[in-house]
Each structure stands twice: as structure tokens, then as C-alpha cells.
Design a protein around this motif. Structure first.
Motif, PDB file in Angstrom:
ATOM      1  N   GLU A 216      -6.784   2.492   5.658  1.00  0.00           N
ATOM      2  CA  GLU A 216      -6.294   0.841   6.503  1.00  0.00           C
ATOM      3  C   GLU A 216      -7.900   0.697   7.489  1.00  0.00           C
ATOM      4  O   GLU A 216      -8.376   1.051   8.282  1.00  0.00           O
ATOM      5  CB  GLU A 216      -5.263   1.180   7.224  1.00  0.00           C
ATOM      6  N   ASN A 217      -9.164  -0.655   6.724  1.00  0.00           N
ATOM      7  CA  ASN A 217      -9.723  -0.976   6.879  1.00  0.00           C
ATOM      8  C   ASN A 217      -9.365  -2.947   7.854  1.00  0.00           C
ATOM      9  O   ASN A 217      -9.694  -3.481   6.790  1.00  0.00           O
ATOM     10  CB  ASN A 217     -11.098  -0.752   6.958  1.00  0.00           C
ATOM     11  N   GLY A 218      -9.220  -3.214   8.887  1.00  0.00           N
ATOM     12  CA  GLY A 218      -9.186  -4.761   8.893  1.00  0.00           C
ATOM     13  C   GLY A 218      -7.006  -5.374   7.892  1.00  0.00           C
ATOM     14  O   GLY A 218      -6.351  -4.194   8.230  1.00  0.00           O
ATOM     15  N   ARG A 219      -7.859  -5.904   6.969  1.00  0.00           N
ATOM     16  CA  ARG A 219      -6.380  -6.289   5.850  1.00  0.00           C
ATOM     17  C   ARG A 219      -6.461  -5.421   5.084  1.00  0.00           C
ATOM     18  O   ARG A 219      -6.590  -6.530   3.756  1.00  0.00           O
ATOM     19  CB  ARG A 219      -6.822  -7.874   5.891  1.00  0.00           C
ATOM     20  N   GLN A 220      -7.586  -4.969   4.365  1.00  0.00           N
ATOM     21  CA  GLN A 220      -8.053  -4.371   2.995  1.00  0.00           C
ATOM     22  C   GLN A 220      -7.227  -2.644   3.425  1.00  0.00           C
ATOM     23  O   GLN A 220      -7.777  -1.983   4.834  1.00  0.00           O
ATOM     24  CB  GLN A 220      -9.157  -4.474   3.078  1.00  0.00           C
ATOM     25  N   TYR A 221      -7.211  -2.235   2.271  1.00  0.00           N
ATOM     26  CA  TYR A 221      -6.987  -0.879   1.945  1.00  0.00           C
ATOM     27  C   TYR A 221      -7.451   0.044   1.348  1.00  0.00           C
ATOM     28  O   TYR A 221      -7.953  -0.357  -0.273  1.00  0.00           O
ATOM     29  CB  TYR A 221      -5.092  -0.018   2.046  1.00  0.00           C
ATOM     30  N   PHE A 222      -8.746   1.423   1.759  1.00  0.00           N
ATOM     31  CA  PHE A 222      -9.347   1.699   0.271  1.00  0.00           C
ATOM     32  C   PHE A 222      -8.251   3.016  -0.433  1.00  0.00           C
ATOM     33  O   PHE A 222      -8.122   3.867   0.621  1.00  0.00           O
ATOM     34  CB  PHE A 222     -10.363   1.567   1.187  1.00  0.00           C
ATOM     35  N   ILE A 223      -8.221   2.903  -0.940  1.00  0.00           N
ATOM     36  CA  ILE A 223      -6.903   4.131  -1.399  1.00  0.00           C
ATOM     37  C   ILE A 223      -7.615   4.605  -3.112  1.00  0.00           C
ATOM     38  O   ILE A 223      -7.823   3.977  -3.816  1.00  0.00           O
ATOM     39  CB  ILE A 223      -5.684   3.322  -2.506  1.00  0.00           C
ATOM     40  N   GLY A 224      -6.544   5.911  -3.251  1.00  0.00           N
ATOM     41  CA  GLY A 224      -7.663   6.427  -4.095  1.00  0.00           C
ATOM     42  C   GLY A 224      -6.726   7.975  -4.233  1.00  0.00           C
ATOM     43  O   GLY A 224      -5.941   8.689  -3.354  1.00  0.00           O
ATOM     44  N   ALA A 225      -7.034   8.412  -5.779  1.00  0.00           N
ATOM     45  CA  ALA A 225      -6.646   9.489  -5.996  1.00  0.00           C
ATOM     46  C   ALA A 225      -7.928  10.820  -6.622  1.00  0.00           C
ATOM     47  O   ALA A 225      -7.575  10.564  -8.209  1.00  0.00           O
ATOM     48  CB  ALA A 225      -5.651   9.785  -6.970  1.00  0.00           C
ATOM     49  N   THR A 226      -8.521  11.094  -5.625  1.00  0.00           N
ATOM     50  CA  THR A 226      -9.290  11.883  -6.589  1.00  0.00           C
ATOM     51  C   THR A 226      -9.123  13.356  -6.376  1.00  0.00           C
ATOM     52  O   THR A 226      -8.854  14.332  -6.057  1.00  0.00           O
ATOM     53  CB  THR A 226     -10.601  11.552  -5.358  1.00  0.00           C
ATOM     54  N   PRO A 227      -9.793  13.426  -7.547  1.00  0.00           N
ATOM     55  CA  PRO A 227      -9.825  15.189  -8.001  1.00  0.00           C
ATOM     56  C   PRO A 227     -11.221  15.893  -7.312  1.00  0.00           C
ATOM     57  O   PRO A 227     -11.355  17.335  -7.671  1.00  0.00           O
ATOM     58  CB  PRO A 227      -9.954  15.322  -9.670  1.00  0.00           C
ATOM     59  N   GLU A 228     -11.961  15.352  -6.592  1.00  0.00           N
ATOM     60  CA  GLU A 228     -13.272  16.012  -6.338  1.00  0.00           C
ATOM     61  C   GLU A 228     -13.552  16.620  -4.950  1.00  0.00           C
ATOM     62  O   GLU A 228     -13.318  15.246  -4.080  1.00  0.00           O
ATOM     63  CB  GLU A 228     -14.054  15.146  -7.098  1.00  0.00           C
ATOM     64  N   ARG A 229     -13.547  17.716  -4.293  1.00  0.00           N
ATOM     65  CA  ARG A 229     -13.979  17.798  -3.278  1.00  0.00           C
ATOM     66  C   ARG A 229     -14.909  17.549  -3.013  1.00  0.00           C
ATOM     67  O   ARG A 229     -15.787  18.444  -3.904  1.00  0.00           O
ATOM     68  CB  ARG A 229     -13.100  19.622  -3.092  1.00  0.00           C
ATOM     69  N   LEU A 230     -15.521  17.597  -2.410  1.00  0.00           N
ATOM     70  CA  LEU A 230     -17.223  17.688  -1.822  1.00  0.00           C
ATOM     71  C   LEU A 230     -17.178  18.306  -1.230  1.00  0.00           C
ATOM     72  O   LEU A 230     -18.158  19.556  -1.143  1.00  0.00           O
ATOM     73  CB  LEU A 230     -17.701  16.590  -0.907  1.00  0.00           C
ATOM     74  N   VAL A 231     -16.846  18.389   0.075  1.00  0.00           N
ATOM     75  CA  VAL A 231     -16.821  20.175   0.840  1.00  0.00           C
ATOM     76  C   VAL A 231     -15.198  20.422   1.240  1.00  0.00           C
ATOM     77  O   VAL A 231     -14.995  19.460   2.004  1.00  0.00           O
ATOM     78  CB  VAL A 231     -18.050  20.151   1.784  1.00  0.00           C
TER      79      VAL A 231
ATOM     80  N   PRO B 228       0.791  -1.166  -0.407  1.00  0.00           N
ATOM     81  CA  PRO B 228      -0.676  -0.016   0.168  1.00  0.00           C
ATOM     82  C   PRO B 228       0.399   1.060   0.282  1.00  0.00           C
ATOM     83  O   PRO B 228       0.564   2.781  -0.357  1.00  0.00           O
ATOM     84  CB  PRO B 228      -0.968   0.009   1.116  1.00  0.00           C
ATOM     85  N   TYR B 229       1.704   1.314   0.364  1.00  0.00           N
ATOM     86  CA  TYR B 229       2.667   2.340   0.357  1.00  0.00           C
ATOM     87  C   TYR B 229       3.194   2.736  -0.776  1.00  0.00           C
ATOM     88  O   TYR B 229       3.424   3.921  -1.012  1.00  0.00           O
ATOM     89  CB  TYR B 229       3.913   2.242   1.696  1.00  0.00           C
TER      90      TYR B 229
END
Ligand SMILES: C=C(O[C@@H]1C=C(C(=O)O)C=C[C@H]1O)C(=O)O
Ligand SMILES: [Mg+2]
Length: 468
Positions: A257-272, A237-238
Motif C-alpha cells: 500500500e502506497n498512499g491511495r494505491q496498492y501494488f499487488i501481484g502473484a509472481t512465480p519468480e524469485r529473484l534471490v 484489495p483484500y
């Protein structure tokens, strides 16, 4: 030997303990200190040795502001299917009294919650996302913040009525002198096989959505698809976060990091984003690929700025976000026409919306009101969500949901978790969607999702730089 700073910590802990016992409520003590420069990725990786669990990584475009959390001093989560999921976290967070030990004030340091929400809490969970709650937030034990080139270390402790002074002091002492010494692996190749999931069903869903839109059932709906990848080696993940930082400098990089999972991303979109009463959102919808060189890039960008289909797709988002802002802000301003937001692989139509929050409107109430914007849901909102449930051949989980942070004074920022993937061991699931409007053509929407998958594919080591 006890230093003056330790005395301050001791006094604060003593007070916090007294208060916790008197009120029978836990108190948060947060010690913030400026430290020598630290590489945020090394710090993230060093969490492995400390075995404190749940880490997060966050950096804003151009890495102006980076925050890395290690450990879970406090977890707030729920599986509420209604707006309760926002309120419950906010109320619980507000309940804790927070004591800051610091000689300065810097937004982004001290006690913060980092986490996110699923896209659609009404949708039954899937096997892939079983470990993710509808809302989950973590206050880290240790947090590195880098802002304007300065590094700060926050150490948090949740002091319960049953804690002892000595153990609380030890908690701070053990981290005060900590020097992360983790060496990042040199880049190893990672072969993979990719499985396209339900491609033809997705194309059919786009066809069906387009005809429903033409029949005036709905104005816009966003449909997403999923790709599964299996690698020869465990995904690091690093490395993924590091590559995203290098390759997607105009995006927000997030990792959870959530348990053994990693939710990773590169988003251009700011919500707020909310800082004191200043509120900012960005409307992002309408897309075209990036060019091979500056000339082609500009030519494609100009084409996007003139393209009716994309301008409609975009204007639906601007209209909704401005209407939402009118409900909780004064002095709402946004430019008349969109400009371009460029990333390595794709360019988008972009309109910022700003306002001043009226008294009583919190960041979470804004997240709740805005999510999902028509950039991820559609318009009208409820009908669009129903269409997604009916037509989309996948489970979004946290893809497309709000992810970000909140501090003890209601400052914070949430982005839309797109250009993302869920990683576990040697497997990854990647997600991408597009706004479907009356003029949409399934084949070109499919190509648009392919471009949107590129940032994660490349970060996972599975893409050369060819454009198509
Ligand atoms: C849905 C995604 O992106 C959204 C859809 C866009 C579009 O259809 O033009 C553009 C930006 C995002 O708001 C995604 O990347 O998965
Ligand atoms: Mg589009």
C-alpha cells in the motif's frame, strides 16, 4: 497491574531511551510474541480501522510463510538513479541499533524492512507511478508472521532521543491486547471495462526487437505492455489478495500500500533469497499455457521442455544468474536441464541456482547485481535496458522490479514483481511482458502476455475460467 512482560518492555525501553539520548541516534525496539492463530487477510483488513497507513502483504508459495505489516514506524526511501538506491537503504538500516524483546529466535519476525525498487530508475517517472519512489522500504508498526502454522506478532517502535518513557510504553500497551475484528465483505461482483493500451505499437516493438536480435545487435530483450481497467465499484484489495492466494498457490503473493494505491501481484519468480549464507535464485523464462486437464497440461509441458525457442530464452537467464552467483557465492550448483513450474494459467521453464554467500556480500548487493535478470531485461543487460527505453510503449514503474523484505541480520527474500497490477479506487493498470529472441513471433508473444494477465484479471473478478 504490571506484568513481568511489561517489566521487560519497560526496562528495554528505558535502556533504548538512554542509548538514544547518549548517542543522539534513534533505536528500534521490537517486541515479538507467539499469538493465537489469526487470519492474515483479516489482520491486513483491520489495518483500515487502525488507520496506521502503509500496509503490506507477503506470502510464499503454498503460504508456507506469510507476513503482514501495518503502519510505518520507519520509512526509508530515495530517488537515486544509480546503485546508490540500494546502498543508501542498506546503510541507513544498518545504522539503527535494534533491540529485540523475545524469548525465541525466528527468522521473519522482529524488525524487518518491506519494500521494493522501480524497474528502471533512469526512466522519467509517469503520472501513474508518480507516488512511487525509486526505492521505498517500510518497517511496520505491527506485523503478523505465520510460519509452520505458528503465528507471531511483532510490535516495533522507533525510539528517538526526544521520546518520553510513558508514550513509548503506551505504544506497546495499545497493541498488546489488540484483536482484529474486521469482517471481510462478502464477495460483490464488480463489472469492468478494459482498455487495451497501444497494442499495435507493442506488436511493432516486438517486430523491431526481433529484427535487431536477428541483426545480432542484442541476444534477448523483454518487452511489456499495459492494460487499464475501470470497474463499476471500488476495488477491494483484500478480495484481490484473497483470490490470488486461492487461485495462485504456487506463486508468491505480494501487496504494497502506497498512499491511495496498492501494488499487488502473484509472481512465480524469485529473484534471490538469503538465509544466513545460503543463497537461492530461480531462473524462470520460457512459457506455455496450462492445459484444460492433466493430460493436456502434461502434453503442453512436454512440448515446452523440447521447444528450442523457449529453451534459448531460458538458457540466457540461467547463464547470467550463474555468472552473477560466481561473483558472490562459493559452491554454486544448479541442475543441467530445466524442469517445469506450473501455475493455474501458465507453465514455465524453471532452473534453481544455489550457492553459499562469501563474506561481505549482502542481500541488497545481490539484488542489485541480479536486477534485472534477462527474464525481465534481456541480454546483454545495459543494451537490453536501452532497448526497452527505446521500444516499450509504457512506463514499468515497480512492475518487474525487485520486491521483498530484509531483516536485521541480512536474511530476506526478493521476488520479481510480475503478474501484477497497480490499483487505485475503481481503476487498475495491469502489466505483462515476454522475452523476445530471434525466433519470436509477435502474435504468439502477444498471446503469451494475454495468459500472463489472467491471474490479476481473475483476482479482480473479471475472468471466468475459460482458457484460450
Ligand atoms: C515478463 C514476464 O514474465 C517473464 C517472462 C517469461 C517469458 O517470456 O517466457 C516467463 C517468465 C517471466 O520471467 C511477465 O509475466 O510480465
Ligand atoms: Mg516467453
Amino acid at each position: 497491574m504490571i506484568t513481568t512482560l511489561d517489566e521487560t518492555i519497560r526496562e528495554n525501553i528505558e535502556h533504548a531511551l538512554e542509548e538514544a539520548k547518549q548517542t543522539n541516534q534513534s533505536v528500534i525496539v521490537s517486541r515479538i510474541k507467539e499469538v493465537d492463530a489469526l487470519d492474515p487477510l483479516h489482520f491486513f483488513a483491520s489495518g483500515e480501522e487502525l488507520s496506521l497507513g502503509e500496509r503490506f502483504f507477503w506470502s510464499t508459495p503454498k503460504a508456507d510463510f506469510t507476513m503482514v505489516g501495518i503502519g510505518k514506524e520507519l520509512i526509508l526511501e530515495n530517488n537515486q538513479h544509480t546503485s546508490e538506491r540500494f546502498q543508501q537503504i542498506e546503510n541507513e538500516w544498518k545504522r539503527f541499533n535494534k533491540k529485540l524483546i523475545s524469548t525465541f529466535k525466528q527468522v521473519g519476525t522482529g524488525p524487518i524492512l518491506f519494500g521494493g525498487f522501480s524497474f528502471d530508475p533512469m526512466k522519467e517517472n509517469s503520472e501513474l507511478w508518480a507516488g512511487f519512489s525509486e526505492a521505498k522500504f517500510v518497517m511496520p508498526t505491527l506485523m503478523l508472521t505465520i510460519i509452520n502454522g505458528k503465528s507471531y506478532m511483532t510490535i516495533n517502535k522507533l525510539i528517538t532521543p526526544f521520546d518520553q518513557l510513558d508514550t513509548c510504553l503506551q505504544h506497546f500497551e495499545q497493541f498488546v491486547e489488540m484483536k482484529p475484528n474486521y469482517q471481510l465483505d462478502c464477495e460483490k461482483g464488480n463489472e469492468f471495462a478494459s482498455i487495451e493500451l497501444k497494442t499495435s505499437e507493442w506488436i511493432e516493438a516486438v517486430e523491431k526487437a526481433t529484427s535487431d536480435i536477428r541483426a545480432k545487435e542484442i541476444d534477448k530483450v523483454v518487452l511489456a505492455r499495459e492494460v487499464r481497467l475501470e470497474f463499476s465499484n471500488t476495488i477491494n484489495p483484500y478480495q484481490v489478495v484473497g483470490r490470488l492466494q486461492r487461485e495462485q498457490p504456487t506463486s508468491f503473493i505480494f501487496g504494497f500500500e502506497n498512499g491511495r494505491q496498492y501494488f499487488i501481484g502473484a509472481t512465480p519468480e524469485r529473484l534471490v533469497k538469503k538465509e544466513e549464507n545460503h543463497v537461492l535464485s530461480t531462473c524462470l523464462a520460457g512459457s506455455i499455457k496450462s492445459g484444460k486437464d492433466n493430460d493436456e497440461d502434461q502434453q503442453l509441458g512436454d512440448q515446452l521442455l523440447q521447444d528450442d525457442k523457449n529453451l534459448i530464452e531460458h538458457s540466457i537467464v540461467v547463464k547470467m544468474i550463474k555468472e552473477a552467483f560466481d561473483q558472490f557465492c562459493d559452491e554454486v550448483v544448479s541442475p543441467m536441464d530445466p524442469t517445469l513450474l506450473k501455475t493455474k494459467n501458465i507453465q514455465h521453464l524453471y532452473t534453481p541456482v544455489k550457492g553459499l554467500a562469501r563474506e561481505g556480500h549482502t542481500l541488497f548487493s545481490m539484488v542489485e547485481r541480479l536486477h534485472p535478470t534477462p527474464a525481465l531485461g534481456g541480454f546483454p543487460k545495459e543494451k537490453a535496458i536501452e532497448k526497452i527505453r527505446e521500444l516499450e510503449p509504457m512506463h514499468r514503474g515497480w512492475y518487474g522490479g525487485p520486491i521483498g523484505w530484509l531483516d536485521h541480520e541480512d536474511n530476506g527474500e526478493f521476488v520479481v514483481a510480475i503478474r501484477s497490477g497497480l490499483i487505485e479506487g475503481n481503476k487498475a493498470a495491469l502489466f505483462a511482458g515476454c522475452g523476445i529472441v530471434a525466433e519470436s513471433e509477435p502474435e504468439s508473444e502477444y498471446l503469451e502476455t494475454k495468459i500472463k494477465l489472467k491471474p490479476m484479471l481473475s483476482a479482480l473478478g473479471g475472468l471466468n475460467n475459460e482458457q484460450n
